[in-house]
Design a protein around this motif. Sequence first.
Motif, mmCIF file in Angstrom:
data_model
loop_
_atom_site.group_PDB
_atom_site.id
_atom_site.type_symbol
_atom_site.label_atom_id
_atom_site.label_comp_id
_atom_site.label_asym_id
_atom_site.label_seq_id
_atom_site.Cartn_x
_atom_site.Cartn_y
_atom_site.Cartn_z
ATOM 1 N N CYS A 120 0.831 -1.207 0.000
ATOM 2 C CA CYS A 120 0.000 0.000 0.000
ATOM 3 C C CYS A 120 0.864 1.255 0.000
ATOM 4 N N ASP A 121 1.913 1.252 0.808
ATOM 5 C CA ASP A 121 2.798 2.417 0.860
ATOM 6 C C ASP A 121 3.373 2.725 -0.518
ATOM 7 N N ARG A 122 3.806 1.696 -1.222
ATOM 8 C CA ARG A 122 4.418 1.902 -2.536
ATOM 9 C C ARG A 122 3.384 2.371 -3.565
ATOM 10 N N ILE A 123 2.193 1.781 -3.528
ATOM 11 C CA ILE A 123 1.154 2.176 -4.471
ATOM 12 C C ILE A 123 0.729 3.621 -4.224
ATOM 13 N N LEU A 124 0.524 3.970 -2.968
ATOM 14 C CA LEU A 124 0.111 5.330 -2.642
ATOM 15 C C LEU A 124 1.206 6.345 -2.966
ATOM 16 N N ALA A 125 2.457 5.930 -2.890
ATOM 17 C CA ALA A 125 3.562 6.846 -3.190
ATOM 18 C C ALA A 125 3.599 7.216 -4.673
ATOM 19 N N VAL A 126 3.289 6.251 -5.559
ATOM 20 C CA VAL A 126 3.315 6.556 -7.000
ATOM 21 C C VAL A 126 1.971 7.076 -7.486
ATOM 22 N N GLY A 127 0.918 6.815 -6.729
ATOM 23 C CA GLY A 127 -0.393 7.327 -7.077
ATOM 24 C C GLY A 127 -1.155 6.451 -8.046
ATOM 25 N N ARG A 128 -2.341 6.922 -8.330
ATOM 26 C CA ARG A 128 -3.291 6.203 -9.181
ATOM 27 C C ARG A 128 -3.607 7.072 -10.389
ATOM 28 N N ALA A 129 -3.437 6.536 -11.584
ATOM 29 C CA ALA A 129 -3.663 7.295 -12.812
ATOM 30 C C ALA A 129 -4.916 6.780 -13.509
ATOM 31 N N GLU A 130 -5.940 7.625 -13.619
ATOM 32 C CA GLU A 130 -7.165 7.208 -14.278
ATOM 33 C C GLU A 130 -6.968 7.102 -15.786
ATOM 34 N N GLN A 131 -7.729 6.183 -16.380
ATOM 35 C CA GLN A 131 -7.669 5.938 -17.821
ATOM 36 C C GLN A 131 -9.039 6.196 -18.435
ATOM 37 N N ALA A 132 -9.157 6.035 -19.734
ATOM 38 C CA ALA A 132 -10.398 6.415 -20.416
ATOM 39 C C ALA A 132 -11.463 5.323 -20.408
ATOM 40 N N ALA A 133 -11.066 4.064 -20.345
ATOM 41 C CA ALA A 133 -12.028 2.974 -20.476
ATOM 42 C C ALA A 133 -12.959 2.896 -19.267
ATOM 43 N N PRO A 134 -14.252 2.650 -19.484
ATOM 44 C CA PRO A 134 -15.171 2.465 -18.355
ATOM 45 C C PRO A 134 -14.725 1.276 -17.495
ATOM 46 N N ARG A 135 -14.816 1.450 -16.207
ATOM 47 C CA ARG A 135 -14.467 0.354 -15.295
ATOM 48 C C ARG A 135 -15.654 -0.605 -15.209
ATOM 49 N N ARG A 136 -15.394 -1.877 -15.448
ATOM 50 C CA ARG A 136 -16.450 -2.879 -15.410
ATOM 51 C C ARG A 136 -16.393 -3.647 -14.090
ATOM 52 N N TYR A 137 -17.537 -3.738 -13.448
ATOM 53 C CA TYR A 137 -17.673 -4.433 -12.168
ATOM 54 C C TYR A 137 -18.380 -5.767 -12.382
ATOM 55 N N LEU A 138 -18.080 -6.712 -11.511
ATOM 56 C CA LEU A 138 -18.760 -7.994 -11.542
ATOM 57 C C LEU A 138 -19.799 -7.983 -10.420
ATOM 58 N N LYS A 139 -21.037 -7.760 -10.803
ATOM 59 C CA LYS A 139 -22.123 -7.610 -9.833
ATOM 60 C C LYS A 139 -22.776 -8.963 -9.558
ATOM 61 N N VAL A 140 -22.829 -9.328 -8.287
ATOM 62 C CA VAL A 140 -23.436 -10.600 -7.890
ATOM 63 C C VAL A 140 -24.952 -10.489 -7.987
ATOM 64 N N ARG A 141 -25.584 -11.452 -8.652
ATOM 65 C CA ARG A 141 -27.030 -11.431 -8.871
ATOM 66 C C ARG A 141 -27.791 -12.376 -7.953
#
Length: 306
Positions: A120-141
């Motif tokens: 987590c420390d390493r990921i938070l240090a470099v940050g999160r870069a958003e992209q153009a593609a819609p994020r797809r979720y797997l919704k439980v039915r």
Amino acid sequence: MPVIDLSLPRVEATLGGAFEASGIGLHTGRVSRLKALPAPEGHGVRFVRATKRGPAEVPALWPNRRSRPLCTALQVGDGPLVRTVEHLLAALSALAIDNARIELDGEEVPILDGSAAPWCDRILAVGRAEQAAPRRYLKVRKRVAYAEKAHRLRIDPAERFELEVAITLSHFGQLKWIGRPTPDAFPRELAPSRSFGRLKWALPAKILGVFLRFGEPVLRGASPENVVALYGAGAIGGLRMPDEPVRHRALDLVGDLALAGHPLLGRVFASRPGHDPNFGLLSALMRDPEATELATVGEDGALRRA
């Protein structure tokens, strides 16, 4: 530590930059070096293991999961194995990183301190870069359940990813964690919890792992720096939280369920979870074509079928 404030991201994201880590493997006892890199939209999380024949890609997806003692491992066909991926996958999943290339020069991801906090420390240090593609979720039915001996797990429909995890340990009694492993909560509540084991069986397993150099490697790299040795109602060196063991089981569950390939929307109930039972639930979910549907998040924040 900076905090990422997210609800349900609308678009995919990758790492904001590269990071590296090196260290001993919990089971192999060998030092490996890892480099995590940004990846394009739709890439997913893929391990790329260096071999004599060149780099071998191992996507972090449930069909590639292989059962190995006390860890989650991945393999494509008869290609090279990548072992002990669960802590890194949990951190990437909880911090909403969809696409990453994880280069590894050995068989096992470094265990570091036995928790997901260093990741987590390493990921938070470099940050999160958003992209153009819609994020797809797997919704439980619909509800899907898995049971094997004393292990009982199920996942129910829900609008968010939620966990209720319970274990029972001698001297501790029942321990329970209920919550959402969000980008805000996960680094504080679950990531610091470490791998653990009872001293009375951890020591013999460690000795066998070191001196029996055949078969599956087990705990050859285990030490007080990366494994909590439970003793009575406490631990040698102390616990980070009174209920640290159940929080680590919840951490592992997050990492194991990340092999779905898309962020899950469902409420998971897990009594005595472990890597094999976790995969039993995920496999049952993914093999049922009526159990899930892909969804995206609209500009109004509402979920829509993809």
